[in-house]
Design an enzyme around this catalytic site. Sequence first.
Site, PDB file in Angstrom:
ATOM      1  N   LYS A 230       0.817  -1.217   0.000  1.00 22.72           N
ATOM      2  CA  LYS A 230       0.000   0.000   0.000  1.00 22.72           C
ATOM      3  C   LYS A 230       0.852   1.268   0.000  1.00 22.72           C
ATOM      4  O   LYS A 230       2.061   1.235   0.229  1.00 22.72           O
ATOM      5  CB  LYS A 230      -0.958  -0.014   1.199  1.00 22.72           C
ATOM      6  CG  LYS A 230      -2.119  -0.985   1.008  1.00 22.72           C
ATOM      7  CD  LYS A 230      -3.158  -0.843   2.095  1.00 22.72           C
ATOM      8  CE  LYS A 230      -4.389  -1.693   1.785  1.00 22.72           C
ATOM      9  NZ  LYS A 230      -5.424  -1.583   2.826  1.00 22.72           N
ATOM     10  N   ARG A 264      -3.698 -10.239   5.088  1.00 25.93           N
ATOM     11  CA  ARG A 264      -4.242 -10.211   3.725  1.00 25.93           C
ATOM     12  C   ARG A 264      -3.130  -9.730   2.803  1.00 25.93           C
ATOM     13  O   ARG A 264      -2.654  -8.602   2.930  1.00 25.93           O
ATOM     14  CB  ARG A 264      -5.456  -9.276   3.666  1.00 25.93           C
ATOM     15  CG  ARG A 264      -6.119  -9.192   2.307  1.00 25.93           C
ATOM     16  CD  ARG A 264      -7.324  -8.250   2.359  1.00 25.93           C
ATOM     17  NE  ARG A 264      -7.991  -8.162   1.064  1.00 25.93           N
ATOM     18  CZ  ARG A 264      -7.671  -7.300   0.097  1.00 25.93           C
ATOM     19  NH1 ARG A 264      -6.683  -6.428   0.298  1.00 25.93           N
ATOM     20  NH2 ARG A 264      -8.321  -7.280  -1.052  1.00 25.93           N
TER      21      ARG A 264
END
Length: 287
Positions: A230, A264
């Site tokens: 991210k 995740r």
Amino acid sequence: MIDYTPYSIKLSGKLIELNTPRVMGILNVTPDSFYSRSRYMERDAIFRRVEQIIEEGGEIIDIGGYSSRPGASEVSASEELERVAEAFAITRSIAPDMPVSIDTFRSVIVKECNKSFGDFIVNDISGGNLDSKMFETVAQLDLPYILMHMRGTPQNMQSLTDYGSAGILTDIISDMANKVSQLNMLGVNDIIIDPGFGFSKTTEQNYFLMSHLEEFHILQLPLLVGISRKSMIYKVLETTPDNSLTGTTVLHTTALNKGVHIIRAHDVKEACECIKICQSLYKNYTI
């Protein structure tokens, strides 16, 4: 390093034991996810990705048909359902017993997928904010629910990062506690908490939450983190998602040492290796 608290969640009458951390492999069936290598739109590519997640040690497959990156384009419910249903059918054909989560904030997607494929985990990035029927739908279908924190929508969430005098940590935990109570009153008890890294949070706020991740254990529920490649990583490193694996592994290690239950991840093999190393360190910590 903190003590790891084991939990379990019920799916289709069976328990998924979280007595050790698990890896949830990401299967994005979208053309515009922020990490270009995680886009799987063709059938053959979806087949290969499902097989890859399994071979590399993933124990849950998370299917998403709506990109939630900041400023993502709107996707109709019918288009989202078409994408998710194809990926779900392929996953079931390869691994009939593999636990699946559906990354959606729409209750209609949950209902239609449940009709077609049976039970799965609902992974709702909005924490019920974008569909007033989501909580009751999860309750009626008796499905496990991932409660993530986000403000607004993927289109405007990055303009909603002011958390006021209470502070971001208190604000998020309080919001989640209220929603857990709502879900419990409806009969939903299989709940997983996700702080929502990257959603309506600045880079600095993301790192503040990571540094205080253990505080979320006050909710007494299993904890999931989704930080893979991210912007909180590649902005600090002044690079791109493609070159953010090392930074991702560093934060996965931090999260594991703070007692996270599910990671995740795009890079399943590396996440599983990270778990193995952290477990070895923890087991031998007092020798």
